[in-house]
Design a protein around this motif. Structure first.
Motif, short mmCIF file in Angstrom:
data_model
loop_
_atom_site.label_atom_id
_atom_site.label_comp_id
_atom_site.label_asym_id
_atom_site.label_seq_id
_atom_site.Cartn_x
_atom_site.Cartn_y
_atom_site.Cartn_z
N GLU A 138 39.88 54.04 55.53
CA GLU A 138 38.67 53.37 55.07
C GLU A 138 37.46 54.29 55.13
O GLU A 138 36.55 54.20 54.31
N GLU A 139 37.44 55.19 56.13
CA GLU A 139 36.33 56.12 56.24
C GLU A 139 36.33 57.14 55.10
O GLU A 139 35.27 57.55 54.62
N GLU A 140 37.52 57.54 54.64
CA GLU A 140 37.61 58.53 53.56
C GLU A 140 37.24 57.94 52.21
O GLU A 140 36.71 58.64 51.35
N GLY A 141 37.52 56.64 52.03
CA GLY A 141 37.21 56.00 50.76
C GLY A 141 38.44 55.37 50.13
O GLY A 141 39.48 55.21 50.79
N HIS A 142 38.34 55.03 48.85
CA HIS A 142 39.43 54.35 48.14
C HIS A 142 40.01 55.26 47.07
O HIS A 142 39.29 55.81 46.24
N PHE A 143 41.33 55.42 47.09
CA PHE A 143 42.02 56.19 46.06
C PHE A 143 42.43 55.23 44.94
O PHE A 143 43.00 54.17 45.20
N PRO A 144 42.15 55.57 43.68
CA PRO A 144 42.47 54.66 42.57
C PRO A 144 43.97 54.47 42.41
O PRO A 144 44.73 55.44 42.38
N LEU A 145 44.37 53.22 42.30
CA LEU A 145 45.78 52.87 42.13
C LEU A 145 45.95 51.99 40.89
O LEU A 145 45.03 51.26 40.51
N PRO A 146 47.10 52.06 40.24
CA PRO A 146 47.32 51.24 39.03
C PRO A 146 47.11 49.75 39.26
O PRO A 146 46.66 49.04 38.36
N ARG A 147 47.44 49.27 40.47
CA ARG A 147 47.30 47.83 40.72
C ARG A 147 45.82 47.38 40.72
O ARG A 147 45.54 46.19 40.65
N ASP A 148 44.90 48.34 40.79
CA ASP A 148 43.48 47.98 40.73
C ASP A 148 43.10 47.40 39.37
O ASP A 148 42.08 46.73 39.25
N LEU A 149 43.92 47.67 38.35
CA LEU A 149 43.62 47.17 37.00
C LEU A 149 44.08 45.74 36.80
O LEU A 149 44.04 45.22 35.69
N ILE A 150 44.51 45.09 37.88
CA ILE A 150 45.05 43.73 37.78
C ILE A 150 43.97 42.73 37.37
O ILE A 150 44.26 41.64 36.85
N TYR A 151 42.70 43.09 37.58
CA TYR A 151 41.62 42.17 37.24
C TYR A 151 41.28 42.22 35.75
O TYR A 151 40.33 41.55 35.31
N THR A 152 42.02 42.99 35.00
CA THR A 152 41.70 43.15 33.57
C THR A 152 41.78 41.84 32.80
O THR A 152 40.85 41.49 32.05
N LEU A 153 42.85 41.08 32.97
CA LEU A 153 43.05 39.85 32.19
C LEU A 153 41.94 38.83 32.41
O LEU A 153 41.34 38.36 31.43
N PRO A 154 41.62 38.44 33.65
CA PRO A 154 40.54 37.45 33.81
C PRO A 154 39.19 37.97 33.33
O PRO A 154 38.37 37.20 32.81
N LEU A 155 38.93 39.28 33.45
CA LEU A 155 37.65 39.83 33.00
C LEU A 155 37.56 39.82 31.48
O LEU A 155 36.47 39.62 30.93
N VAL A 156 38.67 40.06 30.79
CA VAL A 156 38.66 40.00 29.32
C VAL A 156 38.30 38.60 28.85
O VAL A 156 37.48 38.42 27.94
N ILE A 157 38.89 37.60 29.46
CA ILE A 157 38.58 36.22 29.10
C ILE A 157 37.11 35.91 29.39
O ILE A 157 36.43 35.25 28.60
N THR A 158 36.60 36.45 30.50
CA THR A 158 35.20 36.25 30.84
C THR A 158 34.28 36.89 29.80
O THR A 158 33.26 36.31 29.40
N PHE A 159 34.64 38.11 29.34
CA PHE A 159 33.85 38.78 28.33
C PHE A 159 33.79 37.97 27.04
O PHE A 159 32.72 37.83 26.42
N ILE A 160 34.93 37.45 26.60
CA ILE A 160 34.97 36.67 25.36
C ILE A 160 34.13 35.41 25.51
O ILE A 160 33.38 35.03 24.58
N PHE A 161 34.20 34.77 26.67
CA PHE A 161 33.41 33.56 26.91
C PHE A 161 31.91 33.89 26.94
O PHE A 161 31.10 33.17 26.35
N LEU A 162 31.54 34.97 27.62
CA LEU A 162 30.14 35.37 27.68
C LEU A 162 29.60 35.71 26.30
O LEU A 162 28.46 35.40 25.96
N ARG A 163 30.43 36.35 25.49
CA ARG A 163 29.99 36.67 24.14
C ARG A 163 29.73 35.41 23.33
O ARG A 163 28.73 35.33 22.60
N TYR A 164 30.58 34.43 23.47
CA TYR A 164 30.40 33.17 22.75
C TYR A 164 29.09 32.51 23.16
O TYR A 164 28.30 32.06 22.31
N ILE A 165 28.83 32.45 24.46
CA ILE A 165 27.61 31.85 24.97
C ILE A 165 26.39 32.65 24.50
O ILE A 165 25.37 32.08 24.07
#
Length: 399
Positions: free
Chosen positions: A32-59
């Motif tokens: 934790e002191e060194e920091g966070h190394f990027p991992l493929p599983r970090d991209l798991i938030y892609t799907l809900p964020l895409v839906i959020t973007f489309i909804f925000l664009r509509y609004i």
């Protein structure tokens, strides 16, 4: 589940694909002191964020962009739909150009006129195009400001060789992680909405660009090319928000301001995409990086994607230079860099010539002319009524 994980580790997450020779996944673990190394599983938030973007664009488009278009004076042209001809309508859905169609008892000239009016009736309105441009303008502007603020104090922003210091074991700051997520999900939302957005003449190039950008962002994160990836994104955002603002003003008929913005956009685009991008980004990934690690699959794949983007930059630069040529010799900007394929009206086509088609032809032409005038009168009456009602409400309010 264990079997799937084993297959992924064997075929997809192999060390030789993602890490330089001599490095292993175990070496990438950080405290934790060194920091966070990027991992493929970090991209798991892609799907809900895409839906959020489309909804925000509509609004955004319904509650902000449309009212703003009215304030700026965006006007939509009214097209009169042609009379219903089932045979022509069926053919139109398959091919909007009357290349080979049964004449249905009509002359070829009248068929061409029907298709022209039918295409005009389907054209997107200036309000729709304004809404799309305003949404992209807001995102690119916010993304550019966010990128500059997050990179201005980093050493690799000023010296690109710092992108490779300590590579591949480089921690990723939270602000850069979210910067990546915002850019990735925005381009995913653009790719998903291409089928319903205004179709432009460089539609295929846009598809290639969005796919290359999505793959580039995803792969650069998984291979920990985050430092150079943030530079790529901020370079692209630097000119994109100027282009979208120019389009907004074009749809609002602010011609002079639009011309000035086009000159600014052209200068920024040509400098950042044809000078800074190849001399700083491609050079550091292709040449300078080899001083810090040996080439591996990620090195070749990442540089190949950068060359794809550079090819698109050259294509768009050609379009911009053509527009500059027209601007210098004609004194105004005609269209935009990526003109709307479906927005250019067919009014520039050859005007209808009178021909001997009998009383039906002349009668139809007279009816169309009358309908067009009636539509214009109706619109003017509606606007006059709205102004009178507004005046009465203001008078009552003052009383």
């Amino acid at each position: 589940m264990d079997v799937m994980e084993a297959l992924l580790n064997e075929w997809l997450w192999r060390e030789e694909l993602w890490l330089p020779p001599g490095h292993h996944w175990e070496d990438m673990k950080m405290t934790e002191e060194e920091g966070h190394f990027p991992l493929p599983r970090d991209l798991i938030y892609t799907l809900p964020l895409v839906i959020t973007f489309i909804f925000l664009r509509y609004i955004f488009e319904r509650n902000i962009a449309i009212p703003l278009s009215r304030v700026l004076g965006v006007k939509d042209r009214i097209w009169i739909r042609p009379r219903s001809v089932p045979e022509l309508e069926a053919f139109y859905k398959q091919n909007s150009r009357p290349s080979q169609v049964d004449q249905c008892g009509l002359s070829q000239r009248r068929i061409q006129t029907w298709f022209r009016r039918r295409r005009n009736a389907d054209r997107p309105t200036n309000t729709k195009k304004f809404c799309e441009a305003s949404w992209r303008f807001v995102f690119y502007l916010v993304a550019f400001i966010t990128g500059i603020n997050s990179l201005i104090n980093t050493p690799w922003f000023w010296d690109q060789k710092e992108c490779w210091t300590g590579y591949p074991k480089q921690p990723v700051a939270k602000v850069h992680y979210w910067y990546y997520m915002l850019e990735l999900n925005f381009y995913l939302s653009l790719l998903l909405s291409l089928s319903v957005d205004v179709k432009r003449k460089d539609f295929k190039e846009q598809v290639v660009h969005h796919i290359a950008t999505i793959v580039l962002i995803s792969f650069s994160y998984c291979a920990n090319y985050v430092r150079v990836g943030t530079l790529v994104m901020v370079i692209h955002d630097s000119s994109d928000f100027i282009l979208e603002l120019g389009k907004m003003l074009k749809y609002a008929a602010w011609t002079r301001t639009c011309d000035v913005l086009f000159v600014v956009f052209a200068l920024v685009f040509l400098v950042t995409r044809l000078v800074v991008f190849p001399s700083r980004i491609i050079h550091t990934t292709l040449v300078a990086s080899r001083e810090f690690y040996e080439p591996f699959f990620g090195y070749y794949f990442f540089n190949a994607l950068l060359f794809v983007l550079q090819g698109l930059h050259i294509y768009w630069a050609y379009l911009i230079l053509c527009m500059i040529h027209r601007f210098v010799f004609k004194g105004k900007v005609e269209g935009d860099v990526r003109s709307d394929e479906e927005s250019e009206a067919d009014s520039n086509e050859e005007e209808e010539k009178p021909e001997e088609e009998g009383n039906d032809s002349s009668s139809e032409q007279r009816n169309d002319a009358v309908n067009s005038k009636l539509a214009s009168v109706t619109v003017l009456k509606q606007e006059t009524t709205n102004r009178r009602q507004k005046h009465r409400l203001d008078t009552l309010h003052r009383k």
